[in-house]
Design a protein around this motif. Structure first.
Motif, PDB file in Angstrom:
ATOM      1  N   ARG A 103       0.845  -1.181   0.000  1.00  6.39           N
ATOM      2  CA  ARG A 103       0.000   0.000   0.000  1.00  6.39           C
ATOM      3  C   ARG A 103       0.890   1.244   0.000  1.00  6.39           C
ATOM      4  O   ARG A 103       2.079   1.167  -0.267  1.00  6.39           O
ATOM      5  CB  ARG A 103      -0.940  -0.037   1.213  1.00  6.39           C
ATOM      6  N   GLN A 104       0.322   2.396   0.328  1.00  6.53           N
ATOM      7  CA  GLN A 104       0.993   3.666   0.060  1.00  6.53           C
ATOM      8  C   GLN A 104       2.350   3.783   0.746  1.00  6.53           C
ATOM      9  O   GLN A 104       3.317   4.271   0.145  1.00  6.53           O
ATOM     10  CB  GLN A 104       0.089   4.819   0.495  1.00  6.53           C
ATOM     11  N   ALA A 105       2.479   3.339   1.982  1.00  2.00           N
ATOM     12  CA  ALA A 105       3.746   3.509   2.703  1.00  2.00           C
ATOM     13  C   ALA A 105       4.875   2.777   2.002  1.00  2.00           C
ATOM     14  O   ALA A 105       5.955   3.340   1.760  1.00  2.00           O
ATOM     15  CB  ALA A 105       3.592   3.009   4.148  1.00  2.00           C
ATOM     16  N   GLU A 106       4.656   1.508   1.670  1.00  2.53           N
ATOM     17  CA  GLU A 106       5.707   0.715   1.028  1.00  2.53           C
ATOM     18  C   GLU A 106       5.940   1.159  -0.415  1.00  2.53           C
ATOM     19  O   GLU A 106       7.077   1.163  -0.905  1.00  2.53           O
ATOM     20  CB  GLU A 106       5.335  -0.770   1.083  1.00  2.53           C
ATOM     21  N   LEU A 107       4.859   1.525  -1.110  1.00  3.42           N
ATOM     22  CA  LEU A 107       5.007   2.008  -2.488  1.00  3.42           C
ATOM     23  C   LEU A 107       5.885   3.255  -2.532  1.00  3.42           C
ATOM     24  O   LEU A 107       6.772   3.381  -3.380  1.00  3.42           O
ATOM     25  CB  LEU A 107       3.634   2.322  -3.086  1.00  3.42           C
ATOM     26  N   THR A 108       5.654   4.163  -1.611  1.00  2.00           N
ATOM     27  CA  THR A 108       6.406   5.420  -1.610  1.00  2.00           C
ATOM     28  C   THR A 108       7.887   5.169  -1.366  1.00  2.00           C
ATOM     29  O   THR A 108       8.752   5.750  -2.042  1.00  2.00           O
ATOM     30  CB  THR A 108       5.845   6.364  -0.530  1.00  2.00           C
ATOM     31  N   VAL A 109       8.202   4.293  -0.407  1.00  2.00           N
ATOM     32  CA  VAL A 109       9.607   3.990  -0.113  1.00  2.00           C
ATOM     33  C   VAL A 109      10.286   3.370  -1.339  1.00  2.00           C
ATOM     34  O   VAL A 109      11.395   3.757  -1.720  1.00  2.00           O
ATOM     35  CB  VAL A 109       9.711   3.041   1.100  1.00  2.00           C
ATOM     36  N   ALA A 110       9.613   2.383  -1.970  1.00  2.00           N
ATOM     37  CA  ALA A 110      10.207   1.690  -3.107  1.00  2.00           C
ATOM     38  C   ALA A 110      10.397   2.614  -4.306  1.00  2.00           C
ATOM     39  O   ALA A 110      11.433   2.584  -4.982  1.00  2.00           O
ATOM     40  CB  ALA A 110       9.340   0.493  -3.501  1.00  2.00           C
TER      41      ALA A 110
END
Length: 500
Positions: A103-110
């Motif tokens: 979701r958004q947290a992991e997508l943003t980091v990647a």
């Protein structure tokens, strides 16, 4: 514009097959695609797939994406994924695979880690609005300039993609294809932290060949892949093996056993690629023995320490090949013995196929001084796992190891000389195909307050399962969702009621 290289790119492999057999079936959607994405299932020949790839590649080029830039892809196991990957390679781009549960947290980091210039998503997957997730992640990342998606009812600002569009591509604008350049980025939670792991076309083809030759798949195979397209192993064991075989790739969105059985029978699939525990369960239940066309099963183990103690493969007319996965670091494959038991894994070079003396070396298995299993060879991205160099280490860096330490505890069996894998890496939790660092679990629980607890419990099938406890589980789920965490974390706090 193409360049002749000793090793072809994956798009060049596809083009060679298309030139030989343009009217042969190439890609088949899951029959339940309408339920999964709201889009009807499709079947494409190689010629039809080639036109769709060219149209998508033209879109990426016209959008101004420069060669060798990164395009982040979060798609289900449907033909859109395969076409997007091929189109990216035709346009000279690098694909970063984003797991579907992120979701958004992991997508943003990647996306931040790779500096992706574009995102490709599906509008809706299993009732989740992935188009909205992509748009929100793009809003937080400076590098993203282009967000596009498949499906209907896409949000404003998201460019729609359509595989049926007959859009010409200007060959003079194509980048020179080079198999030695980066082609794929996947993501790894390891003892070194969160890593972005790049691989070239050569690395990917080497991994695909290791599995393809060991499992003795036939040319023009009809392969059914039931793997989520979110990892190096998932892509090489389906997409790359399809290109090496030159056959048909049928896709299954994980997981519906009745739909899977229907696909094997309807499409007369001779090869099934699936998680190994699932394949063993279906074999023990006799499901696979009722499929007369099925001859090969390629089972992927995300918990390789459990292969040695796994059940015997039954005598059902199918050959089982175990594929040992070590996160994003590497893999090796071994066919089961005639009695159905896992083959012994010997240290040193392994060949594909092993019984041919002049076969090429697929890789090497080493026991490190730390008592862990190491991998080296043409598929292994050693540089991605190398420790960060400090100024005082400049001279010492010349002696960096030429292998990746997987972190899996291993030893040599004195009686047989075989490698025994005994435990997973310390501090890394595996839940199915998703790996997390143990400190991350504690950090997410800490955000919920002192009364919350989140832990990973051992699980035979998936490695670990998550269990959470809070004073108010409903509020904990809502808070984790607002933090942009994936459903594995959120559902760890589901209410558990014991029936009277």
């Amino acid at each position: 514009m193409l360049q002749n290289n000793p090793s072809p790119t994956l798009d060049e492999l596809f083009d060679r097959i298309r030139a030989r057999q343009p009217d042969q079936p190439a890609l088949i959607d899951p029959p339940d695609k309408l339920r999964v994405t709201g889009q009807p299932p499709r079947r494409l020949t190689f010629a039809q797939a080639d036109r769709a790839v060219s149209a998508l590649a033209a879109h990426f080029i016209d959008a101004g994406l420069p060669a060798n830039s990164v395009i982040a892809v979060q798609l289900p196991n449907t033909i859109e994924l395969v076409l997007t990957v091929l189109a990216a390679y035709r346009a000279g781009l690098i694909v970063a695979l984003l797991p579907q549960l992120w979701r958004q947290a992991e997508l943003t980091v990647a996306i931040n880690r790779t500096g992706a210039r574009a995102i490709v998503a599906m509008g809706n997957i299993d009732g989740v609005d992935h188009a909205d997730l992509a748009m929100n992640a793009a809003a937080e990342v400076f590098s993203v300039r282009h967000v596009c998606g498949f499906g209907s009812n896409l949000p404003e600002g998201m460019v729609p993609l359509e595989i049926a569009v007959d859009r010409k591509i200007d060959n003079s604008r194509l980048a020179i294809q080079d198999s030695r350049r980066a082609a794929l980025v996947t993501f790894e939670a390891s003892g070194s932290g969160f890593l972005a792991v790049p691989r070239t076309h050569v690395n990917l083809i080497a991994a695909g060949l290791a599995v393809f030759l060991e499992s003795e798949l036939p040319q023009s195979a009809t392969i059914l892949s039931a793997l989520a397209p979110s990892s190096f192993a998932g892509l090489t064991s389906s997409f790359v093996m399809w290109l090496l075989s030159g056959g048909t790739l049928a896709l299954h969105h994980p997981f519906d056993e009745d739909v899977l059985a229907q696909q094997i029978e309807t499409e007369r699939c001779d090869t099934l690629v699936a998680p190994a525990p699932l394949a063993l369960r279906m074999a023990e239940a006799g499901v696979l023995s009722s499929m007369p066309s099925l001859r090969h099963v390629v089972g992927l183990w995300r918990v390789p320490e459990q292969v040695g103690s796994s059940a015997l493969w039954p005598d059902n007319g199918c050959q089982m090949t175990d594929v040992y996965l070590f996160g994003e670091g590497g893999l090796f494959a071994a066919r089961r013995a005639e009695d159905g038991s896992p083959a012994p894994i010997m240290p040193g070079p392994y060949r594909a196929p092993p019984q041919v003396p002049i076969s090429s070396t697929a890789g090497e298995i080493v026991l490190t001084p730390n008592g862990t299993l190491g991998l080296r060879g043409p598929m292994v991205p050693v540089a991605a796992y190398a420790p960060s160099e400090r100024p005082s280490d400049a001279l010492g860096s010349l002696s960096q190891p030429d292998f990746v330490d997987t972190g899996y505890a291993a030893r040599i069996d004195r009686a047989t000389g075989a490698i025994a894998i005994t435990a997973p890496p310390a501090g890394v939790m595996a839940v199915g195909g998703y790996r997390f660092l143990e400190p991350d679990l504690q950090e997410w629980a800490r955000r919920l307050g002192p009364s919350a607890m989140l832990t990973a419990l051992p699980d035979r099938l998936s490695g670990h399962r998550l269990a959470g406890r809070a004073s108010d589980n409903t509020r904990a789920r809502e808070a984790l969702t607002e933090l942009g965490l994936n459903p594995l974390m959120v559902e760890a706090f589901r209410d558990r009621r014991v029936a009277d």
